[in-house]
Design a protein around this motif. Structure first.
Motif, short mmCIF file in Angstrom:
data_model
loop_
_atom_site.label_atom_id
_atom_site.label_comp_id
_atom_site.label_asym_id
_atom_site.label_seq_id
_atom_site.Cartn_x
_atom_site.Cartn_y
_atom_site.Cartn_z
N ALA A 1 81.00 31.75 -29.56
CA ALA A 1 80.93 31.98 -31.00
C ALA A 1 81.83 30.98 -31.72
CB ALA A 1 81.37 33.41 -31.31
N HIS A 2 81.90 31.10 -33.03
CA HIS A 2 82.69 30.16 -33.80
C HIS A 2 84.16 30.51 -33.90
CE1 HIS A 2 79.33 27.72 -34.96
NE2 HIS A 2 78.65 28.82 -35.22
N THR A 3 84.53 31.77 -33.62
CA THR A 3 85.92 32.18 -33.75
C THR A 3 86.47 32.61 -32.41
OG1 THR A 3 85.42 32.99 -35.95
CG2 THR A 3 87.49 33.70 -34.98
N PRO A 4 87.44 31.87 -31.86
CA PRO A 4 88.03 32.28 -30.58
C PRO A 4 88.73 33.63 -30.70
CG PRO A 4 88.63 30.02 -31.11
CD PRO A 4 87.97 30.62 -32.34
N SER A 5 88.57 34.45 -29.68
CA SER A 5 89.23 35.75 -29.64
C SER A 5 90.48 35.65 -28.77
CB SER A 5 88.28 36.79 -29.05
OG SER A 5 87.12 36.89 -29.83
N ALA A 6 91.26 36.71 -28.77
CA ALA A 6 92.49 36.73 -27.99
C ALA A 6 92.18 36.62 -26.50
CB ALA A 6 93.24 38.03 -28.27
N GLY A 7 93.08 35.99 -25.76
CA GLY A 7 92.93 35.81 -24.33
C GLY A 7 92.91 37.12 -23.56
N LYS A 8 93.45 38.18 -24.14
CA LYS A 8 93.47 39.49 -23.49
C LYS A 8 92.06 39.91 -23.08
CE LYS A 8 94.42 44.28 -24.68
NZ LYS A 8 94.78 45.15 -25.79
N ASN A 9 91.07 39.66 -23.91
CA ASN A 9 89.70 40.04 -23.60
C ASN A 9 89.17 39.28 -22.40
OD1 ASN A 9 89.62 41.81 -25.74
ND2 ASN A 9 88.84 40.28 -27.15
N ALA A 10 89.53 38.02 -22.27
CA ALA A 10 89.09 37.23 -21.13
C ALA A 10 89.63 37.84 -19.84
CB ALA A 10 89.55 35.78 -21.26
N LYS A 11 90.90 38.27 -19.86
CA LYS A 11 91.48 38.87 -18.68
C LYS A 11 90.81 40.19 -18.33
CE LYS A 11 95.87 36.54 -19.19
NZ LYS A 11 97.27 36.63 -19.46
N LEU A 12 90.43 40.96 -19.36
CA LEU A 12 89.74 42.21 -19.10
C LEU A 12 88.37 41.95 -18.48
CD1 LEU A 12 90.56 44.20 -22.34
CD2 LEU A 12 91.45 44.61 -20.04
N ILE A 13 87.65 40.97 -18.99
CA ILE A 13 86.34 40.63 -18.43
C ILE A 13 86.51 40.15 -17.00
CG2 ILE A 13 84.42 38.99 -18.59
CD1 ILE A 13 84.85 39.14 -21.68
N TRP A 14 87.50 39.30 -16.76
CA TRP A 14 87.75 38.77 -15.42
C TRP A 14 88.06 39.91 -14.45
CZ3 TRP A 14 87.29 34.30 -12.89
CH2 TRP A 14 87.98 34.14 -11.71
N ALA A 15 88.93 40.82 -14.85
CA ALA A 15 89.31 41.93 -13.98
C ALA A 15 88.11 42.83 -13.69
CB ALA A 15 90.44 42.73 -14.62
N HIS A 16 87.26 43.01 -14.68
CA HIS A 16 86.11 43.88 -14.53
C HIS A 16 85.07 43.28 -13.57
CE1 HIS A 16 82.95 46.71 -15.47
NE2 HIS A 16 82.16 45.70 -15.78
N ASP B 1 90.91 29.21 -19.35
CA ASP B 1 91.34 28.83 -20.69
C ASP B 1 92.02 29.98 -21.44
OD1 ASP B 1 91.66 26.88 -22.59
OD2 ASP B 1 89.73 27.25 -23.53
N ASP B 2 92.07 31.17 -20.82
CA ASP B 2 92.68 32.36 -21.43
C ASP B 2 92.09 32.64 -22.81
OD1 ASP B 2 94.29 34.60 -21.41
OD2 ASP B 2 96.00 33.56 -22.30
N ILE B 3 90.76 32.66 -22.85
CA ILE B 3 90.03 32.93 -24.10
C ILE B 3 88.88 33.87 -23.76
CG2 ILE B 3 88.56 30.91 -23.84
CD1 ILE B 3 88.60 30.60 -26.87
N ALA B 4 88.48 34.68 -24.70
CA ALA B 4 87.34 35.56 -24.47
C ALA B 4 86.06 34.73 -24.44
CB ALA B 4 87.24 36.61 -25.58
N ILE B 5 85.09 35.19 -23.67
CA ILE B 5 83.82 34.48 -23.56
C ILE B 5 83.19 34.29 -24.94
CG2 ILE B 5 81.46 34.63 -22.70
CD1 ILE B 5 82.62 35.90 -20.17
N ASP B 6 83.27 35.32 -25.77
CA ASP B 6 82.67 35.18 -27.10
C ASP B 6 83.38 34.10 -27.91
OD1 ASP B 6 84.96 36.70 -27.52
OD2 ASP B 6 84.04 38.00 -29.00
N GLY B 7 84.63 33.80 -27.56
CA GLY B 7 85.34 32.71 -28.21
C GLY B 7 84.78 31.35 -27.85
N LEU B 8 84.24 31.23 -26.64
CA LEU B 8 83.61 29.98 -26.22
C LEU B 8 82.20 29.86 -26.79
CD1 LEU B 8 84.71 29.72 -22.48
CD2 LEU B 8 85.45 28.28 -24.38
#
Length: 108
Positions: A84-99, A75-82
């Motif tokens: 929490a109440h405020t979606p974060s930028a997709g960049k964070n999701a990619k960083l988590i995925w890569a890590h 979904d190109d969204i940060a986990i905390d966006g799923l």
């Protein structure tokens, strides 16, 4: 202190809403069939069934942490966006995925 069934149900429905909203905002389908196809293409574990994705989208279940990482990537969204109440930028999701490297080769 135990979490009440009411709070668990509210959390499931809130998650479902955030998942559906983020799919819609990114121009993706909110169909369980679409989600299961995308999810299984990126998940390195056992395939999930369309029924599982329907439960996520209908507020009947919340995925495990491992599956949340994959959903965030799909979904190109940060986990905390799923969660929490405020979606974060997709960049964070990619960083988590890569890590984590969950689901195969990390994203570049």
């Amino acid at each position: 202190m135990a979490v009440s069934p009411h709070h668990k149900e509210a959390a499931r429905h809130a998650f479902s809403g955030r998942l559906s909203d983020s799919l819609k905002k990114s121009g993706r389908s909110t169909s369980p069939t679409y989600l299961v196809t995308e999810f299984n293409a990126h998940f390195g574990g056992p395939k999930v069934h369309v029924h599982t994705c329907r439960k996520w989208l209908q507020g009947e279940a919340i995925p495990t942490q491992e599956k949340l990482v994959v959903l965030a990537h799909v979904d190109d969204i940060a986990i905390d966006g799923l969660l929490a109440h405020t979606p974060s930028a997709g960049k964070n999701a990619k960083l988590i995925w890569a890590h984590t490297g969950i689901g195969g080769v990390p994203l570049q």
